[in-house]
Motif scaffolding. Structure first.
Motif, PDB file in Angstrom:
ATOM      1  N   GLU A 211       0.927  -1.409   0.379  1.00  0.00           N
ATOM      2  CA  GLU A 211      -0.436   0.519   0.009  1.00  0.00           C
ATOM      3  C   GLU A 211       0.523   1.317  -0.276  1.00  0.00           C
ATOM      4  N   ASP A 212       2.109   1.528   1.009  1.00  0.00           N
ATOM      5  CA  ASP A 212       2.929   2.466   1.326  1.00  0.00           C
ATOM      6  C   ASP A 212       3.577   2.929  -0.611  1.00  0.00           C
ATOM      7  N   GLU A 213       3.610   1.258  -0.975  1.00  0.00           N
ATOM      8  CA  GLU A 213       3.723   1.944  -2.727  1.00  0.00           C
ATOM      9  C   GLU A 213       3.358   2.327  -3.824  1.00  0.00           C
ATOM     10  N   TRP A 214       2.017   3.319  -2.837  1.00  0.00           N
ATOM     11  CA  TRP A 214       1.220   3.852  -4.545  1.00  0.00           C
ATOM     12  C   TRP A 214       1.856   4.605  -5.088  1.00  0.00           C
ATOM     13  N   GLU A 215       2.583   5.525  -5.024  1.00  0.00           N
ATOM     14  CA  GLU A 215       2.836   6.762  -5.985  1.00  0.00           C
ATOM     15  C   GLU A 215       3.791   5.569  -7.184  1.00  0.00           C
ATOM     16  N   THR A 216       4.527   4.313  -6.693  1.00  0.00           N
ATOM     17  CA  THR A 216       4.332   3.583  -7.882  1.00  0.00           C
ATOM     18  C   THR A 216       3.668   3.053  -8.977  1.00  0.00           C
ATOM     19  N   TYR A 217       2.852   2.514  -8.414  1.00  0.00           N
ATOM     20  CA  TYR A 217       1.578   2.504  -9.161  1.00  0.00           C
ATOM     21  C   TYR A 217       0.998   3.352  -9.943  1.00  0.00           C
ATOM     22  N   ARG A 218       0.630   4.438  -9.109  1.00  0.00           N
ATOM     23  CA  ARG A 218       0.141   5.068  -9.990  1.00  0.00           C
ATOM     24  C   ARG A 218       0.831   5.783 -10.776  1.00  0.00           C
ATOM     25  N   THR A 219       2.419   6.193 -10.495  1.00  0.00           N
ATOM     26  CA  THR A 219       3.368   6.250 -11.826  1.00  0.00           C
ATOM     27  C   THR A 219       3.323   4.864 -13.277  1.00  0.00           C
ATOM     28  N   LEU A 220       2.873   4.186 -13.122  1.00  0.00           N
ATOM     29  CA  LEU A 220       3.135   3.157 -14.258  1.00  0.00           C
ATOM     30  C   LEU A 220       1.039   3.528 -14.627  1.00  0.00           C
TER      31      LEU A 220
END
Length: 172
Positions: free
Chosen positions: A11-20
């Motif tokens: 969940e804390d890697e939401w920015e990675t998911y958002r970017t992709l």
């Protein structure tokens, strides 16, 4: 050939998911229901909620993130033992190099580990390449069809077909 690793995002890697996700929406807008500008404007809470709803997998190679796919619940009444693979996208520079295959294989493993017995994947019925790709993993066509939520290249409405793959030892 570079090693491709696939892992679940936290969940804390939401920015990675958002970017992709935003890269996918910008590069292949016709493949997704969502709009790049709309999703780009969404706040952190929106993205964190998305991370909680489904497992988000990222493919990485040579220190960069090159693909993404999600595993979640089936919105239709398919039972508690069915899941859905969706949002599959690979950076164009990495297509044809087994990134998508690795994402699908890992997604199927995770779905099976969650106790799911079937995995659905919706594709455009006119997208022969996607149907052939999915079939190579054991996805089979069903009678389920729905109108695509985005217009085709020529502006006409297309149809999606639900493909399903049996998970676990009994793949019948």
């Amino acid at each position: 050939m570079s090693e491709i690793t696939v892992r679940a995002l936290t969940e804390d890697e939401w920015e990675t998911y958002r970017t992709l996700r935003l890269e996918a929406l910008q590069e292949s807008p016709e493949a997704f229901v969502a709009d790049h500008d709309t999703e780009a404007a969404e706040p952190e809470e929106f993205w964190r909620a998305r991370m909680e709803r489904s497992v988000r997998l990222v493919a990485e190679t040579e220190g960069e993130q090159v693909g993404v796919v999600s595993i979640g619940s089936v919105s239709e009444d398919k039972g508690e033992t069915a899941g859905q693979l969706f949002g599959l996208w690979v950076n164009p520079q990495w297509r044809g190099r087994s990134v998508a295959a690795n994402l699908v294989r890992q997604g199927a493993r995770i779905a099976a580990d969650q106790g799911l017995r079937h995995l659905y994947y919706w594709v455009g019925s006119d997208n022969g390449r996607a149907v052939a790709f999915a079939s190579s993993f054991g996805f089979r066509p069903t009678d389920d069809r729905r109108p695509m939520r985005v217009a085709g290249v020529d502006g006409e409405a297309e149809e999606e077909i639900a493909l399903v793959m049996a998970l676990g030892e009994d793949r019948a």
